[in-house]
Design a protein around this motif. Structure first.
Motif, mmCIF file in Angstrom:
data_model
loop_
_atom_site.group_PDB
_atom_site.id
_atom_site.type_symbol
_atom_site.label_atom_id
_atom_site.label_comp_id
_atom_site.label_asym_id
_atom_site.label_seq_id
_atom_site.Cartn_x
_atom_site.Cartn_y
_atom_site.Cartn_z
ATOM 1 N N TYR A 66 -1.655 43.197 41.501
ATOM 2 C CA TYR A 66 -2.429 42.771 42.668
ATOM 3 C C TYR A 66 -2.862 41.315 42.595
ATOM 4 O O TYR A 66 -3.244 40.829 41.533
ATOM 5 N N TYR A 67 -2.814 40.659 43.761
ATOM 6 C CA TYR A 67 -3.374 39.323 43.958
ATOM 7 C C TYR A 67 -4.781 39.467 44.539
ATOM 8 O O TYR A 67 -5.697 38.764 44.168
ATOM 9 N N SER A 68 -4.916 40.401 45.451
ATOM 10 C CA SER A 68 -6.205 40.768 46.041
ATOM 11 C C SER A 68 -6.112 42.248 46.398
ATOM 12 O O SER A 68 -5.060 42.873 46.230
ATOM 13 N N GLU A 69 -7.179 42.798 46.898
ATOM 14 C CA GLU A 69 -7.169 44.225 47.210
ATOM 15 C C GLU A 69 -6.085 44.586 48.229
ATOM 16 O O GLU A 69 -5.508 45.656 48.168
ATOM 17 N N GLN A 70 -5.786 43.671 49.132
ATOM 18 C CA GLN A 70 -4.796 43.946 50.172
ATOM 19 C C GLN A 70 -3.400 43.411 49.854
ATOM 20 O O GLN A 70 -2.445 43.747 50.540
ATOM 21 N N VAL A 71 -3.252 42.570 48.849
ATOM 22 C CA VAL A 71 -1.973 41.907 48.575
ATOM 23 C C VAL A 71 -1.480 42.300 47.183
ATOM 24 O O VAL A 71 -2.145 42.023 46.184
ATOM 25 N N SER A 72 -0.309 42.921 47.139
ATOM 26 C CA SER A 72 0.251 43.369 45.863
ATOM 27 C C SER A 72 1.749 43.104 45.832
ATOM 28 O O SER A 72 2.369 42.816 46.854
ATOM 29 N N VAL A 73 2.327 43.206 44.637
ATOM 30 C CA VAL A 73 3.778 43.120 44.462
ATOM 31 C C VAL A 73 4.215 44.251 43.547
ATOM 32 O O VAL A 73 3.478 44.663 42.642
ATOM 33 N N ASN A 74 5.401 44.755 43.812
ATOM 34 C CA ASN A 74 6.039 45.693 42.896
ATOM 35 C C ASN A 74 6.813 44.867 41.884
ATOM 36 O O ASN A 74 7.440 43.863 42.239
ATOM 37 N N SER A 75 6.759 45.277 40.636
ATOM 38 C CA SER A 75 7.450 44.521 39.587
ATOM 39 C C SER A 75 8.378 45.429 38.796
ATOM 40 O O SER A 75 8.139 46.629 38.662
ATOM 41 N N ASP A 76 9.419 44.819 38.277
ATOM 42 C CA ASP A 76 10.407 45.502 37.444
ATOM 43 C C ASP A 76 10.781 44.535 36.330
ATOM 44 O O ASP A 76 11.421 43.509 36.579
ATOM 45 N N ILE A 77 10.359 44.846 35.110
ATOM 46 C CA ILE A 77 10.543 43.950 33.970
ATOM 47 C C ILE A 77 11.244 44.708 32.845
ATOM 48 O O ILE A 77 10.913 45.852 32.552
ATOM 49 N N THR A 78 12.201 44.042 32.209
ATOM 50 C CA THR A 78 12.887 44.602 31.044
ATOM 51 C C THR A 78 12.542 43.750 29.833
ATOM 52 O O THR A 78 12.755 42.532 29.846
ATOM 53 N N VAL A 79 11.996 44.376 28.792
ATOM 54 C CA VAL A 79 11.622 43.676 27.558
ATOM 55 C C VAL A 79 12.579 44.085 26.447
ATOM 56 O O VAL A 79 12.717 45.270 26.144
ATOM 57 N N MET A 80 13.243 43.090 25.867
ATOM 58 C CA MET A 80 14.120 43.341 24.727
ATOM 59 C C MET A 80 13.367 43.147 23.409
ATOM 60 O O MET A 80 13.512 43.923 22.488
ATOM 61 N N ASN A 81 12.566 42.069 23.328
ATOM 62 C CA ASN A 81 11.810 41.755 22.118
ATOM 63 C C ASN A 81 10.428 41.230 22.482
ATOM 64 O O ASN A 81 10.284 40.495 23.450
ATOM 65 N N TRP A 82 9.450 41.592 21.689
ATOM 66 C CA TRP A 82 8.073 41.113 21.830
ATOM 67 C C TRP A 82 7.833 40.060 20.764
ATOM 68 O O TRP A 82 8.426 40.097 19.690
ATOM 69 N N TYR A 83 6.907 39.138 21.037
ATOM 70 C CA TYR A 83 6.470 38.179 20.033
ATOM 71 C C TYR A 83 5.052 38.549 19.619
ATOM 72 O O TYR A 83 4.186 38.766 20.464
ATOM 73 N N GLN A 84 4.839 38.616 18.311
ATOM 74 C CA GLN A 84 3.525 38.992 17.795
ATOM 75 C C GLN A 84 3.139 38.044 16.682
ATOM 76 O O GLN A 84 3.897 37.838 15.727
#
Length: 143
Positions: A66-84
């Motif tokens: 969400y950007y605001s209560e009325q404004v949102s986006v659907n997201s689709d993310i693929t993670v191969m590797n994380w950095y820690q």
């Protein structure tokens, strides 16, 4: 001549020793595939959520930010590797140079980051669109 060569050798020795102590090659973290457990993650921040699936070699995170209560986006993310970073329970993936390896399939964006805090079981997605609006899920916990 001997004094000049000796001074050059000493200067080079000091330079190399200094580089060993403060060089930019210091390792402060690592990449890994410690993906969050599969399931639905949500919270009370509007209707933010993320569905996580993984097969060990990659993790798919599909949700709503969400950007605001009325404004949102659907997201689709693929993670191969994380950095820690060493000593930290949070891992990161996204488009920053310090993040692991990830791809955002949607929406169109100029920056995104996914973080997972294994210590607290919290997942977060932040997306900045080309319109310079920042969408977030805030911190999500597994349901």
């Amino acid at each position: 001549t001997y004094m000049v060569v000796g001074a050059l050798v000493m200067a080079l020795s000091i330079s190399c020793k200094n580089d060993e102590k403060t060089g930019s090659g210091d390792i402060i973290g690592e990449t890994n595939q410690n993906h969050p457990p599969q399931g639905i993650y949500s919270n009370g921040y509007y209707n933010s959520y993320a569905g996580v699936t993984n097969n060990g070699s990659y993790c798919s995170i599909i949700g709503k930010a969400y950007y605001s209560e009325q404004v949102s986006v659907n997201s689709d993310i693929t993670v191969m590797n994380w950095y820690q970073e060493y000593g930290n329970t949070s891992s990161y993936a996204g488009s920053s140079s310090r993040d692991g390896e990830a791809t955002i399939n949607s929406p169109t964006t100029d920056y995104f980051q996914v973080s997972y805090d294994a210590g607290n079981g919290l997942l977060r997605v932040d997306i900045r669109t080309n319109a310079n609006e920042i969408y977030t899920t805030s911190y999500l916990s597994k349901q």
